[in-house]
Design a protein around this motif. Sequence first.
Motif, PDB file in Angstrom:
ATOM      1  N   ASP A 182      15.627 -12.642 -14.750  1.00  0.00           N
ATOM      2  CA  ASP A 182      15.701 -13.084 -12.965  1.00  0.00           C
ATOM      3  C   ASP A 182      14.315 -11.940 -13.509  1.00  0.00           C
ATOM      4  OD1 ASP A 182      17.861 -14.181 -11.729  1.00  0.00           O
ATOM      5  OD2 ASP A 182      18.693 -12.753 -10.826  1.00  0.00           O
ATOM      6  N   LEU A 183      14.690 -11.213 -14.363  1.00  0.00           N
ATOM      7  CA  LEU A 183      13.214 -10.138 -14.391  1.00  0.00           C
ATOM      8  C   LEU A 183      12.410 -10.876 -15.059  1.00  0.00           C
ATOM      9  CD1 LEU A 183      14.637  -6.709 -15.764  1.00  0.00           C
ATOM     10  CD2 LEU A 183      13.441  -7.672 -13.439  1.00  0.00           C
ATOM     11  N   PHE A 184      12.751 -12.035 -16.354  1.00  0.00           N
ATOM     12  CA  PHE A 184      11.362 -12.947 -16.706  1.00  0.00           C
ATOM     13  C   PHE A 184      11.032 -13.914 -16.314  1.00  0.00           C
ATOM     14  CE2 PHE A 184      12.774  -9.128 -19.616  1.00  0.00           C
ATOM     15  CZ  PHE A 184      11.107  -8.571 -19.676  1.00  0.00           C
ATOM     16  N   ALA A 185      12.032 -14.627 -16.034  1.00  0.00           N
ATOM     17  CA  ALA A 185      11.544 -16.025 -14.751  1.00  0.00           C
ATOM     18  C   ALA A 185      11.840 -16.573 -13.760  1.00  0.00           C
ATOM     19  CB  ALA A 185      12.941 -16.659 -16.147  1.00  0.00           C
ATOM     20  N   VAL A 186      11.148 -17.090 -12.878  1.00  0.00           N
ATOM     21  CA  VAL A 186      11.137 -17.915 -12.038  1.00  0.00           C
ATOM     22  C   VAL A 186      11.090 -19.834 -11.960  1.00  0.00           C
ATOM     23  CG1 VAL A 186       9.726 -17.500  -9.762  1.00  0.00           C
ATOM     24  CG2 VAL A 186       9.357 -15.560 -11.156  1.00  0.00           C
ATOM     25  N   ARG A 187      11.890 -19.756 -10.789  1.00  0.00           N
ATOM     26  CA  ARG A 187      12.181 -21.102 -10.360  1.00  0.00           C
ATOM     27  C   ARG A 187      11.743 -21.265  -9.008  1.00  0.00           C
ATOM     28  NH1 ARG A 187      18.248 -22.430 -10.131  1.00  0.00           N
ATOM     29  NH2 ARG A 187      18.997 -20.054 -10.026  1.00  0.00           N
ATOM     30  N   GLY A 188      11.579 -22.373  -8.905  1.00  0.00           N
ATOM     31  CA  GLY A 188      10.348 -22.964  -7.602  1.00  0.00           C
ATOM     32  C   GLY A 188      10.614 -23.675  -6.844  1.00  0.00           C
ATOM     33  N   GLN A 189      10.592 -24.641  -5.668  1.00  0.00           N
ATOM     34  CA  GLN A 189      10.858 -26.223  -5.841  1.00  0.00           C
ATOM     35  C   GLN A 189      10.004 -25.853  -4.039  1.00  0.00           C
ATOM     36  OE1 GLN A 189      14.243 -28.005  -3.233  1.00  0.00           O
ATOM     37  NE2 GLN A 189      14.819 -28.293  -4.605  1.00  0.00           N
ATOM     38  N   TYR A 190       9.081 -27.293  -4.968  1.00  0.00           N
ATOM     39  CA  TYR A 190       8.328 -27.343  -3.584  1.00  0.00           C
ATOM     40  C   TYR A 190       8.465 -28.330  -2.081  1.00  0.00           C
ATOM     41  CZ  TYR A 190       7.380 -32.631  -4.919  1.00  0.00           C
ATOM     42  OH  TYR A 190       7.617 -34.080  -5.192  1.00  0.00           O
ATOM     43  N   GLY A 191       8.490 -27.214  -0.722  1.00  0.00           N
ATOM     44  CA  GLY A 191       8.289 -28.399   0.231  1.00  0.00           C
ATOM     45  C   GLY A 191       7.368 -28.858   0.688  1.00  0.00           C
ATOM     46  N   PRO A 192       7.367 -29.615   2.352  1.00  0.00           N
ATOM     47  CA  PRO A 192       6.552 -30.392   2.327  1.00  0.00           C
ATOM     48  C   PRO A 192       4.706 -29.677   2.340  1.00  0.00           C
ATOM     49  CG  PRO A 192       8.325 -29.760   3.750  1.00  0.00           C
ATOM     50  CD  PRO A 192       8.161 -29.264   2.995  1.00  0.00           C
ATOM     51  N   GLY A 193       4.011 -29.843   2.533  1.00  0.00           N
ATOM     52  CA  GLY A 193       2.810 -29.789   2.712  1.00  0.00           C
ATOM     53  C   GLY A 193       1.555 -30.228   2.396  1.00  0.00           C
ATOM     54  N   GLY A 195      -5.436 -31.703  -0.996  1.00  0.00           N
ATOM     55  CA  GLY A 195      -6.599 -32.693  -0.464  1.00  0.00           C
ATOM     56  C   GLY A 195      -6.233 -32.953   0.471  1.00  0.00           C
ATOM     57  N   GLY A 196      -5.806 -31.967   1.665  1.00  0.00           N
ATOM     58  CA  GLY A 196      -6.030 -32.868   3.582  1.00  0.00           C
ATOM     59  C   GLY A 196      -5.033 -34.169   3.576  1.00  0.00           C
ATOM     60  N   LYS A 197      -4.417 -33.833   2.529  1.00  0.00           N
ATOM     61  CA  LYS A 197      -3.465 -35.594   3.112  1.00  0.00           C
ATOM     62  C   LYS A 197      -1.856 -34.748   2.837  1.00  0.00           C
ATOM     63  CE  LYS A 197      -1.775 -38.929   0.134  1.00  0.00           C
ATOM     64  NZ  LYS A 197      -1.178 -39.460  -0.862  1.00  0.00           N
ATOM     65  N   ARG A 198      -0.501 -34.537   4.116  1.00  0.00           N
ATOM     66  CA  ARG A 198       0.410 -34.662   4.238  1.00  0.00           C
ATOM     67  C   ARG A 198       0.862 -35.156   2.554  1.00  0.00           C
ATOM     68  NH1 ARG A 198       1.598 -30.184   6.265  1.00  0.00           N
ATOM     69  NH2 ARG A 198       3.723 -30.544   6.416  1.00  0.00           N
ATOM     70  N   VAL A 199       1.887 -33.832   2.183  1.00  0.00           N
ATOM     71  CA  VAL A 199       3.151 -34.304   1.094  1.00  0.00           C
ATOM     72  C   VAL A 199       4.695 -34.199   1.705  1.00  0.00           C
ATOM     73  CG1 VAL A 199       0.996 -34.699  -0.390  1.00  0.00           C
ATOM     74  CG2 VAL A 199       2.719 -32.776  -0.029  1.00  0.00           C
ATOM     75  N   PRO A 200       5.399 -35.565   1.326  1.00  0.00           N
ATOM     76  CA  PRO A 200       6.358 -34.274   1.639  1.00  0.00           C
ATOM     77  C   PRO A 200       6.786 -33.446   0.351  1.00  0.00           C
ATOM     78  CG  PRO A 200       6.999 -36.830   0.119  1.00  0.00           C
ATOM     79  CD  PRO A 200       5.172 -36.672   0.464  1.00  0.00           C
ATOM     80  N   GLY A 201       7.931 -33.162   1.177  1.00  0.00           N
ATOM     81  CA  GLY A 201       8.796 -32.281   0.230  1.00  0.00           C
ATOM     82  C   GLY A 201       9.831 -32.850  -0.983  1.00  0.00           C
ATOM     83  N   SER A 249       3.980 -27.298  -0.505  1.00  0.00           N
ATOM     84  CA  SER A 249       2.929 -28.111  -1.347  1.00  0.00           C
ATOM     85  C   SER A 249       1.570 -27.903  -1.266  1.00  0.00           C
ATOM     86  CB  SER A 249       3.016 -29.686  -0.513  1.00  0.00           C
ATOM     87  OG  SER A 249       4.189 -29.692  -1.511  1.00  0.00           O
ATOM     88  N   GLY A 250       0.802 -27.895  -1.978  1.00  0.00           N
ATOM     89  CA  GLY A 250      -0.740 -27.331  -1.916  1.00  0.00           C
ATOM     90  C   GLY A 250      -1.022 -25.626  -2.570  1.00  0.00           C
ATOM     91  N   SER A 251       0.112 -25.148  -2.322  1.00  0.00           N
ATOM     92  CA  SER A 251      -0.022 -23.301  -2.946  1.00  0.00           C
ATOM     93  C   SER A 251       0.339 -23.390  -4.166  1.00  0.00           C
ATOM     94  CB  SER A 251       1.207 -23.032  -1.897  1.00  0.00           C
ATOM     95  OG  SER A 251       2.737 -22.940  -2.306  1.00  0.00           O
ATOM     96  N   PHE A 252       0.070 -21.742  -4.761  1.00  0.00           N
ATOM     97  CA  PHE A 252       0.401 -21.469  -5.738  1.00  0.00           C
ATOM     98  C   PHE A 252       1.261 -21.564  -6.260  1.00  0.00           C
ATOM     99  CE2 PHE A 252      -4.446 -21.247  -5.698  1.00  0.00           C
ATOM    100  CZ  PHE A 252      -4.869 -22.104  -6.967  1.00  0.00           C
ATOM    101  N   LEU A 254       3.304 -17.823 -19.197  1.00  0.00           N
ATOM    102  CA  LEU A 254       3.494 -19.472 -18.892  1.00  0.00           C
ATOM    103  C   LEU A 254       3.864 -19.571 -17.030  1.00  0.00           C
ATOM    104  CD1 LEU A 254       6.255 -19.939 -22.203  1.00  0.00           C
ATOM    105  CD2 LEU A 254       3.129 -18.891 -22.085  1.00  0.00           C
ATOM    106  N   ARG A 255       3.409 -20.450 -17.194  1.00  0.00           N
ATOM    107  CA  ARG A 255       3.670 -21.012 -15.800  1.00  0.00           C
ATOM    108  C   ARG A 255       3.810 -22.495 -15.640  1.00  0.00           C
ATOM    109  NH1 ARG A 255      -1.189 -19.742 -11.174  1.00  0.00           N
ATOM    110  NH2 ARG A 255      -2.371 -19.762 -13.398  1.00  0.00           N
ATOM    111  N   THR A 256       4.256 -23.208 -14.684  1.00  0.00           N
ATOM    112  CA  THR A 256       4.184 -24.559 -14.425  1.00  0.00           C
ATOM    113  C   THR A 256       4.441 -25.428 -13.600  1.00  0.00           C
ATOM    114  OG1 THR A 256       4.527 -26.905 -15.573  1.00  0.00           O
ATOM    115  CG2 THR A 256       5.848 -25.636 -15.800  1.00  0.00           C
ATOM    116  N   GLY A 257       3.658 -26.047 -12.689  1.00  0.00           N
ATOM    117  CA  GLY A 257       4.478 -26.435 -11.059  1.00  0.00           C
ATOM    118  C   GLY A 257       4.193 -27.757 -10.738  1.00  0.00           C
ATOM    119  N   LYS A 258       5.028 -28.554  -9.607  1.00  0.00           N
ATOM    120  CA  LYS A 258       4.155 -30.173  -8.897  1.00  0.00           C
ATOM    121  C   LYS A 258       4.156 -29.626  -7.934  1.00  0.00           C
ATOM    122  CE  LYS A 258       6.705 -33.148 -12.229  1.00  0.00           C
ATOM    123  NZ  LYS A 258       5.395 -33.821 -12.266  1.00  0.00           N
ATOM    124  N   ARG A 259       2.901 -30.078  -7.197  1.00  0.00           N
ATOM    125  CA  ARG A 259       1.897 -30.595  -5.790  1.00  0.00           C
ATOM    126  C   ARG A 259       1.773 -28.689  -6.003  1.00  0.00           C
ATOM    127  NH1 ARG A 259       1.953 -34.613  -4.342  1.00  0.00           N
ATOM    128  NH2 ARG A 259       3.338 -36.244  -3.402  1.00  0.00           N
TER     129      ARG A 259
END
Length: 515
Positions: A306-317, A320-326, A493-496, A361-366
Amino acid sequence: MSPLSVVNPFRSVGGVGNPKGVEPTLMVLFGATGDLAKRKIIPSIANLAQNGLLPSAFALLCVGRTDQTDDAYRAELKSTLREFAHGVPVEVIDALLRNVFFVRCPPDDPNSVRVLAERMVGIDRDRGTRGNRLFYLSTPPSAFFPILELLGRVRTQPGANPDRASYRVILEKPFGRDLETAIDLNRRLLDVFREHEIYRIDHYLGKETVQNVLVLRFANSIFEPLWNHRYIDHVQISVAETLGVEGRGGYYEESGALRDMVQNHILQLLCLVAMEPPAALDPESIRDERRKVLRSIRPILRDDVDLFAVRGQYGPGSIGGKRVPGYREEPSVKPNSRTETYAAVRFDIDNWRWAGVPFYLRTGKRLPKKVSEVAIVFRDIPHRLFDAQGPTELDANVLSLRIQPDEGIALKFGTKVPGFDMRVRPVKMDFQYGAAFGVAPPEAYERLLLDAMLGDPTLFIRGDIAEDAWRLVMPIVDVWANSTPEGFPNYESGSFGPAAADEMLERDGYSWRRF
Ligand SMILES: NC(=O)c1ccc[n+]([C@@H]2O[C@H](COP(=O)([O-])OP(=O)(O)OC[C@H]3O[C@@H](n4cnc5c(N)ncnc54)[C@H](OP(=O)(O)O)[C@@H]3O)[C@@H](O)[C@H]2O)c1
């Protein structure tokens, strides 16, 4: 007339065919009806043909599980190549298609051993491919074992693997889904092939700008003296995508960001950034140095995940001005999925060069922008001389190696703002590949296919390296598999990405780069 005595049909316009000296080759493609084969692998072969890089005796045997004639498959492939190999003239495509064949060989059908061996021997006879085989496994990993079993039996068939002919295999990712399955896959591979015949693909290593990391470091005298803990504060490696799972939800549910990107591509990038100069440019010297980096990385203890790694999952957002699902609304994704679409990890390298320099290191979708980059963040200056003169914006120097898009290298440094005051502001010195060379770099798959035909495994993953990379991520894989993620979806979605990833760096006094 012997097929070898004809003019090379793949000779580039006005150029000499096969300048690299690739041996006559029969490539046998499993999964030839699949997405990757049609979008990347076969179009890359067409580009190699256009650039005159294939030998005059080259044939492609496409393998499927349902019957199709050569002509029906060629007709289908012709329209696929029009779509995905644009720029390749029709004469080159037609010349290639004359050397493309299709065979039905379900790996679990006992007849497949004989059928495949006979077809390969027949093509050798008709096309002069001299028994050199390059198998490409572009199937779901669940098919790897049966196909390897088939290839093991095919190898013993008369004429299937003549003396002095090559018998090589390329494997698509993912290479296992954890350490245990990777070890098992290595074992099965070694039942049929020797290590130097195995090419585990990591298409990131085929990218021109990734290879340029080595050139930047070891072909210039100004960077390497600074390339250590005395001058470098920390390193950030980011692979950000704006896309979601794009209809591959089923695949992604089994994978997630850590397995899909960190275990392979991002750790390999880290190795290139952190490795020692190799003794020579031969494949094993380079791969030995990459492996040493992995073995110097401090293992993350399960209690510290928990100190060295973080996970995330995108919700809707919106992007580029287009709504996308989570993520949980994507096709083939469970409505309560715990799969991570974002992963951030801090690794520390316990060796002489990198002691005390964290690698984030980081990687993410949306995420808001599609960017892959390595940012080398240098130490602060020891004394802020200009602060007394008024407000200064003195950021740390950053050398950023952009892998995509806009491939290039940029150096951020402080400069004087024009005027009568001594005000300082950061500016960027920017080198862009496209502008400097005026040619598009070759597709990663082109480079990797050519290297495999040449028998050069430098840009492929050796078995021990694949296992070491898994060993490093396993504590995270295990802890994440056995605990429920908090607050998923935890980034829009669309955030960092999730706030917890920002907090991980803030605790160390840093922040993620914004692109
Ligand atoms: N697509 C991508 O963008 C991408 C990117 C990176 C890596 N990859 C990797 O590349 C591989 C192929 O991906 P893909 O997207 O092309 O998959 P896909 O579109 O689902 O195609 C899979 C192919 O494998 C064949 N196949 C399926 N099960 C098989 C079995 N049991 N035995 C023999 N052949 C079998 C299918 O042939 P039939 O015609 O016989 O059904 C089909 O041609 C996977 O390992 C994937 O992880 C894909």
